[in-house]
Design an enzyme around this catalytic site. Structure first.
Site, PDB file in Angstrom:
ATOM      1  N   PHE A 136      12.077  45.286 -20.001  1.00 21.24           N
ATOM      2  CA  PHE A 136      12.516  44.124 -20.769  1.00 21.24           C
ATOM      3  C   PHE A 136      11.586  42.969 -20.432  1.00 21.24           C
ATOM      4  CE2 PHE A 136      14.851  43.647 -16.809  1.00 21.24           C
ATOM      5  CZ  PHE A 136      14.825  42.293 -16.557  1.00 21.24           C
ATOM      6  N   HIS A 155      -0.911  31.018 -15.456  1.00 23.00           N
ATOM      7  CA  HIS A 155      -0.601  30.741 -16.852  1.00 23.00           C
ATOM      8  C   HIS A 155       0.645  31.535 -17.231  1.00 23.00           C
ATOM      9  CE1 HIS A 155      -0.881  29.899 -21.060  1.00 23.00           C
ATOM     10  NE2 HIS A 155      -1.205  31.147 -21.386  1.00 23.00           N
ATOM     11  N   VAL A 156       1.762  30.846 -17.392  1.00 22.43           N
ATOM     12  CA  VAL A 156       3.031  31.496 -17.723  1.00 22.43           C
ATOM     13  C   VAL A 156       3.171  31.581 -19.239  1.00 22.43           C
ATOM     14  CG1 VAL A 156       5.537  31.416 -17.476  1.00 22.43           C
ATOM     15  CG2 VAL A 156       4.071  30.630 -15.605  1.00 22.43           C
ATOM     16  N   LEU A 157       3.266  32.788 -19.751  1.00 22.44           N
ATOM     17  CA  LEU A 157       3.439  32.980 -21.179  1.00 22.44           C
ATOM     18  C   LEU A 157       4.851  32.613 -21.602  1.00 22.44           C
ATOM     19  CD1 LEU A 157       1.665  36.446 -21.630  1.00 22.44           C
ATOM     20  CD2 LEU A 157       0.691  34.179 -21.963  1.00 22.44           C
ATOM     21  N   TRP A 165       2.459  40.456 -25.482  1.00 28.98           N
ATOM     22  CA  TRP A 165       1.536  40.967 -24.469  1.00 28.98           C
ATOM     23  C   TRP A 165       1.955  42.353 -24.012  1.00 28.98           C
ATOM     24  CZ3 TRP A 165       1.668  42.528 -19.368  1.00 28.98           C
ATOM     25  CH2 TRP A 165       0.439  42.621 -18.711  1.00 28.98           C
ATOM     26  N   ASP A 246      18.926  44.236 -14.928  1.00 28.92           N
ATOM     27  CA  ASP A 246      18.641  44.290 -16.357  1.00 28.92           C
ATOM     28  C   ASP A 246      19.742  43.534 -17.092  1.00 28.92           C
ATOM     29  OD1 ASP A 246      18.519  45.149 -19.098  1.00 28.92           O
ATOM     30  OD2 ASP A 246      17.276  46.824 -18.466  1.00 28.92           O
TER      31      ASP A 246
END
Length: 533
Positions: A136, A155-157, A165, A246
Site C-alpha cells: 500500500f 524529497h517526499v512525494l 512511482w 496495513d
C-alpha cells in the site's frame, strides 16, 4: 575468481556504470504465524509461515566521507499451501541519495534496487503456488529513518506521485515477468484507491498501460479476490488478508470488534464493494491524502491450469478431523504437516493430521506478533534452513513436527540470518536511531551495522556493489528525421490555395507537373490583389 552472491550480481547488473554502493541484506528464519485470511467458524486454519527480509543500501566510504544508509526496504513473505504473499511492509530514503553520485539522466537508483530485490525474492517462489505481491502506498515524512525529514536532500512525494512511482517500479517487474508468456500464465497488476473512481484510478497507472490490448490489460482497477481465494462467496471478512501495519487490516479488526455472527458475517458490511467504499471514509484514506492498494498476481504454471480450490484441496489433510475429541484435550494446537514439492509433483500432504483446541486464542492484529516458535525451535529452524527443511511451530509432543520443504528458496536468505526476535531487535534499533544530519546519520549507520554483527555473531556484513549496466543517455541533437516522432510538433497548417491545388492536379504542356511548377501557373482567378490605401 569465486562467484558472487546472487543478489550482489543482480544489483550490479541493474545499476549503471559509475554507481558504487554497499548493500546489507538481513533475513529471519521462517516462523509460524496466524493465517492471513480469517477462517470460517469451525474451519481449520491454513498453516502459514512468515519470514522477513530487510535490504539497505549505503553510500560507499571514502577518505573524506563516512558510510551513510541511503535507502531501505522491508519485505515480509507469508507462505501457505495455496498462496505465497510478498508484502512490502516499509520503504524509506534517508535524504542522502546525492552521495551516490548518480550520472545525470540515469534511471532511478532506488527504483532499480527495489525492482531487482523484488525479482530476486519472487523468482524461486513462482513455481510453488500462486504468488501475490502486495503493498500500500501512503505518503509519510519518514518510515525507517527517524529525523530524516530534516535533511534538505529528502524529497517526499505526495500521495498521487507516490502511487504513480510504485506503479512504475512494479510495472518493470510485471513486464519482465510477462515477457514471452501467454495467457493464462501472465501476471496482472491490480490497483484500488479508495475514494477514486475508475477514471481517476486509471490516471495513476504507468504510461505503458496505454499500450496494452483492451482485451488483455496488464493493469486493472479491481481487488483480485477471485485470484487469491478459492471461494469468493464467503463473507468479505474471509476474503481480505490481514497484513501487519496495513490500513485495511485495522479496519478488519474494528469490524470484528463490532459484531461477527455464526456465519462469519459482519452486521454493517455485507459485500466487498461495501468494504472498499467504507475504506474511503477511514481517517487514513480520507484525511486529504490518497492511499493506493496494489497487488501483482503471478499464477504459476501449475496454478494456471488448475483452479485455486483444487490447489487448496491438495494442501488439506486426507484424514478426517474430529474436533469434538480435540476440544477436551489440554494439549496446545498443532499445525498441519505439509511439504512443498517441485512444480512437476505439485503440493503433496504427508497424510498426517491437524487439530485445533477450542476455544481459539484471540487473533493478533499483526501476523508477525501471532503464534511464534519457542527459542529452541527457532534455533533448530536456523540450523535446518541451510538444508532446505524448515519447521513450523508446534507445542504438541504427541505429534510429529510439521515440516515444509522450501529447498528452492534458501538461496534468497540474507547475508546474515536471524531468528524472529533478533530480527525485530535489529529493526527496532534502526527505528530508534537518528538520521537528522550527515554526522548523526553516519553514526547511526555504523551503530546499526555493529548491532547486526553482534546479533548474528558474524564477522562481516555488507557487500560492495559496482554498477555494470551501460548508461545510454539521449543525444543532445537529434537528426531532423527524428523530429517526426513528436506528433503535432512542426505541423504547418495548409493554406487554402495549397489545399485547392492538391485537390486539382495542374497540367502543363508536358503533362503533370511538380507542385512548384503548378504554383507558377496558378489561374489568375485565384490571385487577389491587395487593395490600395
Amino acid at each position: 575468481m569465486p562467484a558472487r552472491p546472487p543478489l550482489q550480481s543482480r544489483l550490479a547488473a541493474s545499476l549503471p556504470v559509475g554507481i558504487s554502493l554497499r548493500s546489507y541484506h538481513a533475513s529471519s528464519t521462517p516462523s509460524s504465524t496466524t493465517t492471513l485470511f480469517a477462517s470460517l467458524p469451525g474451519e481449520l486454519e491454513e498453516a502459514t509461515l512468515c519470514e522477513s527480509h530487510f535490504l539497505a543500501v549505503a553510500s560507499p566510504q571514502h577518505d573524506d566521507s563516512r558510510e551513510v544508509l541511503v535507502y531501505a526496504v522491508e519485505i515480509l513473505i507469508f507462505t501457505s499451501p495455496s498462496l505465497t504473499t510478498l508484502f512490502v511492509s516499509k520503504a524509506d530514503s534517508s535524504g542522502f541519495s546525492s552521495r551516490l553520485n548518480a550520472p545525470k539522466g540515469s534511471p532511478s537508483i532506488v527504483g532499480s534496487v527495489i525492482a531487482t530485490f523484488v525479482e530476486f525474492l519472487l523468482e524461486p517462489r513462482l513455481n510453488q503456488s500462486r504468488v501475490v505481491l502486495s503493498l500500500f502506498a501512503r505518503s509519510q515524512n519518514q518510515y525507517l529513518f527517524p529525523g530524516s525529514i530534516e535533511n534538505v536532500g529528502k524529497h517526499v512525494l505526495d500521495d498521487r506521485q507516490l502511487i504513480k512511482w510504485w506503479c512504475r517500479v512494479m510495472d518493470n517487474v510485471l513486464r519482465r515477468r510477462n515477457d514471452g508468456l501467454s495467457l493464462p500464465c501472465r501476471a496482472t497488476a491490480h490497483l484500488l484507491v479508495p475514494g477514486c473512481d475508475r477514471a481517476e484510478t486509471k490516471a495513476l497507472f504507468p504510461p505503458s498501460s496505454h499500450l496494452d490490448s483492451p482485451s488483455a490489460p496488464n493493469w486493472i482497477n479491481s481487488y483480485p479476490a477471485e485470484l487469491l481465494v478459492a471461494d469468493t462467496s464467503k463473507p468479505p471478512r474471509h476474503l481480505i488478508p490481514r497484513l501487519p501495519d496495513d490500513p485495511k487490516s485495522r479496519f478488519l479488526d474494528d469490524l470484528d470488534g463490532e459484531f461477527v455472527d455464526e456465519r462469519g458475517q459482519w452486521r454493517s458490511v455485507k459485500t466487498l464493494d461495501q468494504f472498499w467504499e467504507m475504506m474511503s471514509y477511514r481517517q487514513e484514506c480520507s484525511a486529504g491524502r490518497l492511499v493506493g492498494f496494489l497487488w501483482l498476481v503471478f499464477p504459476s504454471s501449475q496454478s494456471a491450469h488448475a483452479p485455486l480450490n483444487l490447489l487448496e484441496e491438495t494442501g488439506k489433510m486426507r484424514d478426517s478431523v474430529k474436533l469434538s475429541t480435540q476440544t477436551n484435550q489440554s494439549t496446545p494446537r498443532s499445525v498441519q504437516v505439509l511439504e512443498y514439492d517441485s512444480l512437476n509433483s505439485g503440493v503433496q500432504p504427508d497424510g498426517g493430521s491437524r487439530s485445533i483446541e477450542a476455544p481459539k486464542p484471540p487473533r493478533a492484529s499483526s501476523p508477525r506478533s501471532g503464534s511464534q516458535t519457542d527459542p529452541t525451535t527457532v534455533a533448530r529452524l536456523g540450523n535446518e534452513a541451510g538444508k532446505g527443511s524448515l519447521t513450523t511451530a508446534v507445542a504438541s509432543a504427541e505429534q510429529p513436527m510439521p515440516t515444509i520443504s522450501i529447498e528452492s528458496t534458501k538461496g534468497t536468505q540474507g547475508q546474515i540470518v536471524l531468528d524472529a526476535d533478533q530480527y525485530q531487535s535489529l529493526l527496532d534499533w534502526l527505528l530508534q536511531s537518528d538520521f537528522a544530519g550527515e554526522e548523526l546519520a553516519a553514526e547511526s549507520t555504523k551503530g546499526w551495522v555493529q548491532k547486526a554483527l553482534e546479533l548474528s555473531g558474524g564477522a562481516v556484513f555488507g557487500q560492495p556493489i559496482n554498477g555494470e549496466r551501460p548508461l545510454t543517455l539521449p543525444k543532445a541533437h537529434e537528426p531532423a528525421a527524428a523530429q517526426h516522432v513528436n506528433v503535432l510538433t512542426g505541423v504547418r497548417k495548409k493554406r487554402k490555395a495549397d489545399s485547392m491545388m492538391e485537390a486539382r492536379p495542374a497540367f502543363s504542356e508536358g503533362g503533370p507537373t511538380s507542385r512548384q511548377a503548378s504554383v507558377n501557373t496558378l489561374p489568375t482567378s485565384l490571385v487577389r490583389k491587395k487593395a490600395k490605401g
